[in-house]
Design a protein around this motif. Structure first.
Motif, PDB file in Angstrom:
ATOM      1  N   HIS A 141       0.809  -1.217   0.000  1.00  0.00           N
ATOM      2  CA  HIS A 141       0.000   0.000   0.000  1.00  0.00           C
ATOM      3  C   HIS A 141       0.846   1.273   0.000  1.00  0.00           C
ATOM      4  N   VAL A 146      -1.507   4.176  -8.022  1.00  0.00           N
ATOM      5  CA  VAL A 146      -1.935   2.792  -8.248  1.00  0.00           C
ATOM      6  C   VAL A 146      -1.855   2.535  -9.747  1.00  0.00           C
ATOM      7  N   HIS A 195      -5.323  -3.133 -10.725  1.00  0.00           N
ATOM      8  CA  HIS A 195      -4.403  -2.063 -10.354  1.00  0.00           C
ATOM      9  C   HIS A 195      -4.123  -1.112 -11.519  1.00  0.00           C
ATOM     10  N   ARG A 216      -9.203   0.687  -6.673  1.00  0.00           N
ATOM     11  CA  ARG A 216      -8.576   1.973  -6.322  1.00  0.00           C
ATOM     12  C   ARG A 216      -9.043   2.451  -4.954  1.00  0.00           C
ATOM     13  N   HIS A 219      -7.155   1.112  -1.991  1.00  0.00           N
ATOM     14  CA  HIS A 219      -5.860   1.724  -1.688  1.00  0.00           C
ATOM     15  C   HIS A 219      -5.996   3.104  -1.053  1.00  0.00           C
ATOM     16  N   ALA A 226     -11.267   2.036   2.424  1.00  0.00           N
ATOM     17  CA  ALA A 226     -10.336   0.984   2.023  1.00  0.00           C
ATOM     18  C   ALA A 226     -10.903  -0.410   2.284  1.00  0.00           C
ATOM     19  N   VAL A 254      -4.092   7.943  -2.051  1.00  0.00           N
ATOM     20  CA  VAL A 254      -3.779   6.549  -1.753  1.00  0.00           C
ATOM     21  C   VAL A 254      -2.398   6.489  -1.102  1.00  0.00           C
TER      22      VAL A 254
END
Length: 291
Positions: A141, A146, A195, A216, A219, A226, A254
């Motif tokens: 993370h 991302v 991702h 998304r 993240h 999340a 993120v």
């Protein structure tokens, strides 16, 4: 519409058939399919980025390439360990307790995908609850963008526990080797696709397959956002109450609070050592769960 993701999924069945006709082993099919999928998604990211500021730079690509090599070796070692453990357990496991042996592939494959996601889902959810699991998982993370390439930025321990929880049940339940390879390819391809920083939405398909729109949000730096712990499919999120609609926009930010998400080696070295080294963990402010 996220056409690159849809075209990739549509290409998987003919790709598997072509590999079979060419005499490629399941392992080579899985490796080739993974690399081609990653190349396609990274090209699509450059062509149709969802967020141009999430395009990886050279230093980030070098970092992700290093993790690709590290985790490829980890995956190979894990395969040997899982196979050895499966052989040991099967010696104690009656032959009649392999219910998937001989089941038609068209029926076995979706079951293999669903089962292959259950163990990693449970471990993923556990790893987000702080403690040692988060010290392992925080590395994944840490990037503040991302994209498909940093899907590979994962701690080797994380790779091992996913492999063990996914492949061992497949082997013990007697899934055919080809079915295991096909399920593994789909799950691997999906892990890159969710991702990928590609523009477009998949709408109702968010309830059937994992998508970038869903992942998304996973993240996000904010705990309430999340969720969506599943990767290839959202089945277990839906059944166990952790699925959230992607909404119309992605998360504002993120990453991990207190951890710089760039490509500096000192940061990634500390994150790699955090599960083993209390001092390294303190240096990263105990890799805090979220802001």
């Amino acid at each position: 519409m996220n056409w690159p993701h849809l075209l990739l999924l549509a290409a998987l069945p003919p790709f598997v058939v072509a590999c079979g006709r060419a005499g490629l082993s399941d392992a080579n099919m899985l490796t080739l399919g993974t690399l081609l999928s990653l190349a396609w998604l990274m090209w699509a990211e450059r062509r149709w980025p969802a967020r141009p500021d999430w395009t990886p730079g050279r230093s980030e690509l070098l970092r992700d390439g290093a993790f690709l090599g590290l985790n490829a070796a980890t995956d190979a070692l894990g395969g040997l360990l899982v196979a050895a453990l499966a052989l040991h357990l099967r010696a104690l496991w009656p032959a009649t307790a392999a219910p998937m042996a001989g089941v038609a592939p068209w029926f076995a494959w979706p079951l293999a995908v669903a089962l292959g996601e259950l163990g990693p889902y449970a471990l993923h959810r556990w790893a987000h609850a702080d403690g040692w699991g988060w010290r392992v998982h925080a590395l994944h993370h840490a990037p503040e963008r991302v994209n498909a390439s940093n899907n590979i930025a994962t701690h080797p321990i994380n790779v091992l526990w996913n492999q063990l929880s996914r492949v061992l049940p497949w082997l013990l339940l007697g899934f055919d080797a080809h079915v295991i390879a096909w399920a593994a390819l789909f799950i691997q391809v999906q892990s890159f696709a969710v991702h990928a920083n590609i523009a477009g939405a998949l709408g109702p398909l968010n309830r059937l397959i994992g998508t970038a729109e869903l992942h998304r949000w996973h993240h996000s730096i904010h705990p309430a956002e999340a969720l969506n712990y599943g990767t290839a499919i959202p089945l277990w999120d839906q059944l166990l109450g952790t699925w959230r609609s992607p909404g119309s926009t992605g998360p504002a930010r993120v990453g991990v609070a207190g951890v710089p998400g760039g490509a500096a080696w000192r940061v990634w070295r500390a994150l790699l050592l955090a599960p083993f080294c209390a001092r390294c963990n303190r240096a990263q402010r105990s890799t805090p769960r979220r802001a």
